[in-house]
Design a protein around this motif. Sequence first.
Motif, PDB file in Angstrom:
ATOM      1  N   LEU A 112      -6.998  34.268  37.278  1.00  8.37           N
ATOM      2  CA  LEU A 112      -5.684  34.923  37.285  1.00  8.37           C
ATOM      3  C   LEU A 112      -5.820  36.436  37.211  1.00  8.37           C
ATOM      4  O   LEU A 112      -5.038  37.170  37.834  1.00  8.37           O
ATOM      5  N   VAL A 113      -6.817  36.911  36.474  1.00  9.21           N
ATOM      6  CA  VAL A 113      -7.049  38.355  36.397  1.00  9.21           C
ATOM      7  C   VAL A 113      -7.453  38.903  37.764  1.00  9.21           C
ATOM      8  O   VAL A 113      -7.060  40.021  38.151  1.00  9.21           O
ATOM      9  N   ILE A 163     -18.259  40.653  40.767  1.00  9.29           N
ATOM     10  CA  ILE A 163     -17.051  40.947  39.996  1.00  9.29           C
ATOM     11  C   ILE A 163     -16.701  39.773  39.087  1.00  9.29           C
ATOM     12  O   ILE A 163     -16.373  39.957  37.908  1.00  9.29           O
ATOM     13  N   ASN A 164     -16.771  38.550  39.624  1.00 12.70           N
ATOM     14  CA  ASN A 164     -16.533  37.364  38.796  1.00 12.70           C
ATOM     15  C   ASN A 164     -17.505  37.303  37.630  1.00 12.70           C
ATOM     16  O   ASN A 164     -17.121  37.003  36.492  1.00 12.70           O
ATOM     17  N   PHE A 165     -18.752  37.595  37.914  1.00 15.86           N
ATOM     18  CA  PHE A 165     -19.776  37.507  36.883  1.00 15.86           C
ATOM     19  C   PHE A 165     -19.562  38.549  35.792  1.00 15.86           C
ATOM     20  O   PHE A 165     -19.720  38.262  34.591  1.00 15.86           O
ATOM     21  N   GLU A 171     -11.479  29.447  30.284  1.00 18.57           N
ATOM     22  CA  GLU A 171     -11.978  30.801  30.531  1.00 18.57           C
ATOM     23  C   GLU A 171     -11.949  31.137  32.015  1.00 18.57           C
ATOM     24  O   GLU A 171     -11.501  32.227  32.422  1.00 18.57           O
ATOM     25  N   LYS A 172     -12.388  30.221  32.872  1.00 20.68           N
ATOM     26  CA  LYS A 172     -12.437  30.504  34.308  1.00 20.68           C
ATOM     27  C   LYS A 172     -11.037  30.604  34.898  1.00 20.68           C
ATOM     28  O   LYS A 172     -10.814  31.400  35.830  1.00 20.68           O
ATOM     29  N   THR A 207     -17.749  39.790  30.135  1.00 18.59           N
ATOM     30  CA  THR A 207     -17.001  40.691  29.251  1.00 18.59           C
ATOM     31  C   THR A 207     -15.762  39.991  28.694  1.00 18.59           C
ATOM     32  O   THR A 207     -15.769  39.510  27.560  1.00 18.59           O
ATOM     33  N   LEU A 208     -14.723  39.923  29.499  1.00 15.95           N
ATOM     34  CA  LEU A 208     -13.502  39.243  29.061  1.00 15.95           C
ATOM     35  C   LEU A 208     -13.742  37.759  28.824  1.00 15.95           C
ATOM     36  O   LEU A 208     -13.227  37.177  27.861  1.00 15.95           O
TER      37      LEU A 208
END
Length: 266
Positions: free
Chosen positions: A153-154, A87-89, A147-148, A94-95
Motif C-alpha cells: 500500500l505504501v 525499493i521493496n527490499f 507487513e507485505k 526499514t518500515l
Amino acid sequence: AAPRPAHGCGSGALLGRFGVLLQALLALCAFSTLMLKRFKEPKAERRPWRIWFYDTSKQAIGALFIHFANVFLSDLTEEDPCSLYLINFILDATLGMLLIWLGVKVVSWIVQHKKYTYLVFGEYGDPPQAAAWIGQCILYLLIMVFEKTVISLVLLIPGWTKLQQILLGYIPNPQLELVLVMFVVPFIVNAIMFWVVDSLIMRKHKQKDTLDINGSTETPRARRTEESQVLLSPDMDFDQSESDQDISGLRGTNQKMKQPSYQVVI
C-alpha cells in the motif's frame, strides 16, 4: 506496452538462470549468519539443534514469502524490475522491520493473555512438539502477510519512479545491477534482519534454577549467600539450656574419671 528502460534489468531477469543462482547464493550466505549467531550464544543458553531449527525455520518461511512476493510485484509493471525489487527490499528492511517487531509483540501479548502456551514464540514444550512449531509458523507467516500488505500500500503512493531512477540509473551493466540488487544489498541487510528477528522470536532464557521454598522463589545464589551470612554471624542461635546440659554432663564425666576409687574392707 511501453518498452522497458535500456539501462535496467530486462523482463524476467530476476528469475533467469543468473538471477536464480544469485538468490541461492544469497540464501546460503544469509542463513549462515543464523548459524554464526547460535555459536555466539553462551554455552549455558545455547539452543539444541532441534530448537534452533524450529526458531530459524520460521524466519526461512517468512523470508521466502517476502522474497517471492517482491519478485512478483517487481515484474508487474513496465518499470525496471531490479529498481522495484530494491525499493521493496529497502522498505521491508526499514518500515517492514518495525511492523514485524510490532506484530511479534502484539501476537505474543495475545497468546500470553489467552494462555496459549504452545503459541508463545520459542516455546515448544518438553519434549518439543511439532504442533507448537507449526502453529508458531502460521502466526509468523500471518505477521509477514500483514507487513507485505502494508508495504504494498505504501508503494501505491506516487513518487517512487523518481527514486528508482536515482537508485540504479547510473549503473549501465544489467548484470552488475542484478548482482547489486539480488546479492550485495540483500546479504548485508538480511544478515542484520535475521539476527534481530531471531532474538525477538527465540525463547528468552531466564534463571532456570529457581527454587520454590514455602511459596517464595529463591535462587541458589541467594540461598548460598544467606547460608554464608548465618555461618559467619557471631550470634549463633543455639538452645542455651541444652548446651549447658551437654557441657555439665561432660564435666561430670571428666570428674568421675579423675576421682580415685576406694574400697572399704571390713
